[in-house]
Design an enzyme around this catalytic site. Structure first.
Site, short mmCIF file in Angstrom:
data_model
loop_
_atom_site.label_atom_id
_atom_site.label_comp_id
_atom_site.label_asym_id
_atom_site.label_seq_id
_atom_site.Cartn_x
_atom_site.Cartn_y
_atom_site.Cartn_z
CB SER A 22 -1.21 -0.22 1.27
OG SER A 22 -1.52 1.27 1.56
CE1 TYR B 143 -4.37 -2.00 5.10
CE2 TYR B 143 -3.59 0.48 4.63
CZ TYR B 143 -3.53 -0.91 4.14
OH TYR B 143 -3.79 -1.49 2.33
P1 NAD Z 1 -11.50 -5.69 0.91
O1 NAD Z 1 -11.07 -6.08 2.52
O2 NAD Z 1 -12.31 -5.93 -0.28
O3 NAD Z 1 -10.86 -7.65 0.25
C1 NAD Z 1 -10.09 -7.82 1.11
C2 NAD Z 1 -10.96 -9.77 1.34
O4 NAD Z 1 -9.81 -9.95 2.28
C3 NAD Z 1 -12.09 -9.94 1.57
O5 NAD Z 1 -12.91 -10.68 1.29
C4 NAD Z 1 -11.95 -10.67 2.61
O6 NAD Z 1 -12.67 -11.55 3.24
C5 NAD Z 1 -10.31 -11.54 2.75
N1 NAD Z 1 -9.57 -11.70 4.42
C6 NAD Z 1 -9.60 -10.43 5.50
N2 NAD Z 1 -8.95 -11.22 6.21
C7 NAD Z 1 -9.06 -12.51 6.04
C8 NAD Z 1 -8.37 -13.65 6.64
N3 NAD Z 1 -7.76 -13.62 7.59
N4 NAD Z 1 -7.95 -15.20 5.74
C9 NAD Z 1 -8.95 -14.99 5.07
N5 NAD Z 1 -9.20 -13.86 4.49
C10 NAD Z 1 -9.66 -12.70 4.80
O7 NAD Z 1 -10.15 -4.76 0.14
P2 NAD Z 1 -9.91 -4.51 -1.13
O8 NAD Z 1 -9.67 -2.67 -1.29
O9 NAD Z 1 -9.67 -5.16 -2.48
O10 NAD Z 1 -7.65 -4.87 -0.65
C11 NAD Z 1 -6.91 -6.16 -0.62
C12 NAD Z 1 -5.65 -5.14 -0.45
O11 NAD Z 1 -5.21 -4.38 -1.45
C13 NAD Z 1 -5.42 -5.56 0.87
O12 NAD Z 1 -4.49 -6.10 1.08
C14 NAD Z 1 -5.06 -4.12 0.72
O13 NAD Z 1 -4.73 -4.23 2.10
C15 NAD Z 1 -4.64 -4.11 -0.23
N6 NAD Z 1 -4.57 -1.78 -0.52
C16 NAD Z 1 -5.69 -1.88 -0.78
C17 NAD Z 1 -5.53 -0.71 -1.13
C18 NAD Z 1 -7.67 0.20 -1.50
O14 NAD Z 1 -7.34 1.10 -1.74
N7 NAD Z 1 -8.66 -0.45 -2.23
C19 NAD Z 1 -5.00 0.55 -1.46
C20 NAD Z 1 -4.09 -0.17 -1.01
C21 NAD Z 1 -3.07 -1.40 -0.71
#
Ligand code: NAD
Length: 344
Positions: free
Chosen positions: A138, A163
């Site tokens: 991130s 985070y």
């Molecule tokens: P999201 O919450 O929609 O997706 C994450 C998924 O991981 C969820 O479906 C959740 O059920 C699953 N999950 C959480 N804990 C878990 C566990 N212990 N075991 C199995 N599954 C688990 O989030 P997103 O926005 O799609 O983000 C995806 C990734 O990208 C994450 O790692 C997030 O930190 C990273 N990220 C996202 C953004 C953004 O703007 N959306 C920016 C930077 C980084």
């Protein structure tokens, strides 16, 4: 597909967090391109698990798709997923996301984002095949900055939230496993991702909902904070390109749009796309929030052929179209059933 480098439909891919926002958009694309995909997700309640059930509904109909429901921290659940391997690539997106909620429960963030990642790394290391890990990192790792764009070579020793700290630690544990096992790893630092299926806790989605309901929006600070919003389709292209580029073994790459947008402009763009005015209430700045994010993407361009194609305005229009089309469904209930346990 024009901006995806060296695409290989023969690769079998494990996507952790495959039912989430970015993960489900990635799975859509991989299935469309012909890859075999195993999706691993706990369907946790960080936001309504029914939204995640909807995200995977179409995937479940696809012959190349397998869903394994389980928690990263549970080795038996991970072993169930890896029984569908061996995998050419693991895209690790499962995490507790979100900056502000991490202040309320830092232990959970560390547990899932660091210990969970380490358990996944163990499984990959034990696999019979060389598997490339793509770690979803991130922009938050860069902390509070001023002036310049964020480069992969910059120091990341002052994260502003648990985070962000968990993502710094996630990258570090990836490096340690790469160093000791030679596992190929690519850490992709995503910059504020938006688009269809966006998480309900993220600003654009939250604001669209409030504008739609005629409710007021809390604006933290003077509205001049900036974010390098990146359309989810561009992030997906960057992830797929990183599945097969010629990697040095361990690499860190920014995926952003490199055109930060100020908060006031972001709200105005949503207003325009929705044809409705927002009611704004000014609030003090939140300490864990970064004042701005701004990705240097020369490295992604050079090594991945990455080229963000969706402008902020066009992306917001696509998001709003999705939001308005699915408004009723988003609010209605789809019961979670044992279908989610189904393999296929
Ligand atoms: P999201 O919450 O929609 O997706 C994450 C998924 O991981 C969820 O479906 C959740 O059920 C699953 N999950 C959480 N804990 C878990 C566990 N212990 N075991 C199995 N599954 C688990 O989030 P997103 O926005 O799609 O983000 C995806 C990734 O990208 C994450 O790692 C997030 O930190 C990273 N990220 C996202 C953004 C953004 O703007 N959306 C920016 C930077 C980084």
């Amino acid at each position: 597909m024009s901006n995806i480098l060296n695409f290989n439909p023969e690769q079998t891919v494990l996507v952790t967090g495959g039912a989430g926002f970015i993960g489900s958009n990635l799975v859509d694309k991989l299935l469309a391109l012909g890859n075999k995909v195993v999706s691993f997700d706990s369907f946790n309640d960080f936001y309504d698990p029914k939204a995640k059930a909807r995200n995977v509904q179409e995937h479940l109909k696809h012959p190349n798709f397998t869903l394994v429901r389980g928690d990263l921290r549970d080795e038996h659940a991970l072993a169930r997923a890896f029984a569908h391997g061996p995998f050419d690539v693991v895209v690790h997106l499962a995490a507790m996301a979100g900056v502000l909620p991490s202040l309320a429960d830092p232990t959970l963030y560390m547990d899932i984002n660091v210990t969970g990642a380490q358990k996944l790394l163990n499984q990959i290391a034990a696999s019979s095949k060389t598997t490339r890990l793509i770690f979803g990192s991130s922009s938050s790792v860069y902390g509070a900055r001023s002036g310049e764009c964020f480069r992969e070579t910059d120091a990341i020793d002052q994260p502003l939230s648990p985070y962000a700290a968990s993502k710094v630690a996630g990258e570090a544990i990836c490096y340690a496993y790469h160093h000791t096992t030679k596992m190929p790893v690519v850490c992709l630092r995503f910059f504020t991702v938006f688009g269809p299926r966006q998480r309900p806790d993220l600003a654009i989605r939250k604001f669209a909902n409030l504008i739609d309901q005629g409710k007021s929006i809390d604006v933290y600070g003077d509205g001049t904070s900036k974010r390098d919003y990146t359309f989810v389709g561009d992030i997906v292209s960057g992830i797929i390109s990183s599945m097969s580029y010629e990697s040095p073994g361990f690499d860190v790459i920014n995926l952003g749009r490199s055109e930060p947008v100020i908060l006031k402009e972001m709200i105005a763009t949503i207003e325009k796309a929705m044809g409705k005015k927002a009611k704004l209430v000014q609030k003090p700045v939140q300490m864990a929030d970064m004042p701005y994010t701004y990705a240097a993407i020369d490295k992604a361009r050079q090594v991945l052929g990455y080229k963000p194609e969706t402008s902020f305005e066009a992306g917001v229009e696509q998001f709003v179209a999705w939001f308005l089309k699915n408004k009723e469904e988003i609010q209605s209930e789809i019961p979670l059933t044992s279908a989610l346990e189904v393999i296929h």
